[in-house]
Design a protein around this motif. Structure first.
Motif, PDB file in Angstrom:
ATOM      1  N   TYR A   1      -0.432  64.832  73.895  1.00 28.93           N
ATOM      2  CA  TYR A   1      -0.027  65.199  72.529  1.00 28.93           C
ATOM      3  C   TYR A   1       0.985  64.218  71.948  1.00 28.93           C
ATOM      4  N   ASN A   2       1.385  63.232  72.752  1.00 27.76           N
ATOM      5  CA  ASN A   2       2.234  62.154  72.257  1.00 27.76           C
ATOM      6  C   ASN A   2       1.437  60.891  71.945  1.00 27.76           C
ATOM      7  N   GLY A   3       0.103  61.034  71.895  1.00 28.62           N
ATOM      8  CA  GLY A   3      -0.744  59.914  71.506  1.00 28.62           C
ATOM      9  C   GLY A   3      -0.970  58.886  72.589  1.00 28.62           C
ATOM     10  N   GLY A   4      -0.680  59.242  73.834  1.00 28.68           N
ATOM     11  CA  GLY A   4      -0.780  58.281  74.918  1.00 28.68           C
ATOM     12  C   GLY A   4      -2.123  58.282  75.621  1.00 28.68           C
ATOM     13  N   THR A   5      -2.108  57.800  76.839  1.00 28.70           N
ATOM     14  CA  THR A   5      -3.299  57.747  77.673  1.00 28.70           C
ATOM     15  C   THR A   5      -3.113  58.682  78.863  1.00 28.70           C
ATOM     16  N   VAL A   6      -4.232  59.058  79.472  1.00 30.85           N
ATOM     17  CA  VAL A   6      -4.177  59.992  80.588  1.00 30.85           C
ATOM     18  C   VAL A   6      -5.406  59.791  81.460  1.00 30.85           C
ATOM     19  N   LEU A   7      -5.271  60.071  82.738  1.00 37.71           N
ATOM     20  CA  LEU A   7      -6.383  60.055  83.679  1.00 37.71           C
ATOM     21  C   LEU A   7      -6.512  61.440  84.290  1.00 37.71           C
TER      22      LEU A   7
END
Length: 383
Positions: free
Chosen positions: A36-42
């Motif tokens: 929700y902070n506009g980042g990336t995730v795996l």
């Protein structure tokens, strides 16, 4: 699971479902509160899942049952669509999907019987809620002869959770649940959002250690962290924290003006996004040892900066990381209780896992649920 669903549906409603969908649980591999902070995730879809069966009704009644609800039916009219409370609150996830359908140009079915079976432990941070949302969306769409693209399925699930259930989550849970692929991780750039997969290296396993401690995102702690992140972004002059690199954050002229807790939340998110990128590169390079070290570093950041860990989760990470065959360990999911994920070599066995569980019981008195999981495909319509 299909046989169990058919039996429970028949016993509850006196007939068979005409539509069936399944959706997997998911592991947050790395990327804690980055979505929700506009980042990336795996993340990874896992081989524990939730199944939904549906049969249309001629009237406008909607009946909901589940094997985890004490077999109490929830019967509601088609209108109004109002959130439920207490023991019936689990139906807010399919109700949220029904409420979201018109916003996406879709027709919601009128009357139906719906039943849910699951072998996903609730509250373990494996996102049984997203699985219920996506499986419900698939049967609702099929019941009205509508097609939903995976990207739209993800958006509908998140919309339901944000606007009906009331959890200000990002897109991680629904994205991994929809785009999961066996023997792969799901990589999400949340600004698009864009979805892709990363091959998982051979001879690796995921072990989940579920503490059964409180993990209720609606209770406010998740929302509080969300507000702190939004506050940090506003004070730092960016639309989302993903716009900042760790170096840019460290040298930002407004950093020291942030309230200390807000600064810690922002530091965690900015550095966590960088860790996701580092893990992505390490996996492509076949470097499991660096991958594991980054996973453990993620937990330490959650523990000390984002402060969404617990003594139980910290103990498990502390105990797991020096154990032979463990590459790294971290809390998985929103935090504030729930479960720890360990990435291990195949030499890490059930006996090792039980040794960890015994140490936990000696320390805290409670029992840890041990789950060895494999990757799995994403949500799909079964029949």
């Amino acid at each position: 699971m299909r046989a169990q669903l058919l039996a429970r549906f028949q016993a509850t409603f006196g007939r068979a479902p005409t539509l069936i969908a399944r959706a997997p649980g998911r592991i947050e591999f790395i990327g804690n509160h980055t979505d929700y902070n506009g980042g990336t995730v795996l993340g990874a879809a896992i081989d524990r899942s939730l199944w939904v069966g549906l049969a249309p009704r001629d009237d406008a009644r909607r009946r909901f049952g589940a094997d985890y609800s004490g077999h109490d039916l929830v019967e509601l009219p088609a209108h109004p669509l109002a959130p439920q409370h207490g023991k019936a609150s689990w139906v807010n996830y399919p109700l949220g999907i029904l409420a979201a359908f018109p916003d996406f140009g879709l027709c919601a079915p009128a009357g139906f019987d719906l039943y849910v079976v699951s072998n996903l432990p609730s509250g373990a941070g494996l996102s049984s809620s997203a699985a219920l949302e996506l499986a419900s969306a698939l049967v609702f769409a099929a019941a009205t002869n509508q097609q939903i693209a995976r990207e739209q399925l993800v958006a509908i699930g998140r919309h339901a959770e944000n606007h009906f259930v009331g959890v200000p989550c990002g897109i991680l849970d629904q994205g991994v649940c929809a785009f999961g692929q066996k023997d792969h991780l799901v990589f999400i750039d949340c600004r698009g959002p864009q979805f892709s997969t990363v091959p998982l290296l051979p001879d690796t396993r995921f072990w989940i250690f579920n503490t059964h401690t409180k993990h209720a995102l609606v209770d406010g702690l998740y929302a509080e962290r969300n507000r702190e992140c939004m506050q940090a972004a506003q004070r730092l002059g960016v639309s989302q924290l993903a716009a900042l690199t760790p170096e840019a954050f460290a040298s930002h002229p407004e950093k020291n003006a942030l309230p200390p807790a807000v600064a810690r939340r922002a530091q965690h998110v900015v550095e966590e996004i960088a860790r996701v990128g580092a893990v992505h590169r390490a996996l492509h390079a076949g470097d499991l040892h660096n991958t594991g070290a980054l996973l453990t570093a993620s937990h330490r950041s959650s523990q000390h900066l984002f402060e969404n860990s617990t003594p139980e989760l910290d103990f498990l990470v502390d105990t797991l990381t020096p154990t032979p065959g463990v590459y790294g360990a971290r809390l998985t999911g929103g935090g504030f209780g729930g479960a720890v994920m360990a990435l291990t070599h195949t030499q890490f066995s059930q006996a090792h896992a039980e040794q960890i569980a015994r140490a936990y019981s000696k320390k805290f008195g409670g029992e840890v649920q041990i789950l060895e999981t494999r990757t799995a495909d994403g949500a799909n319509l079964v029949a």
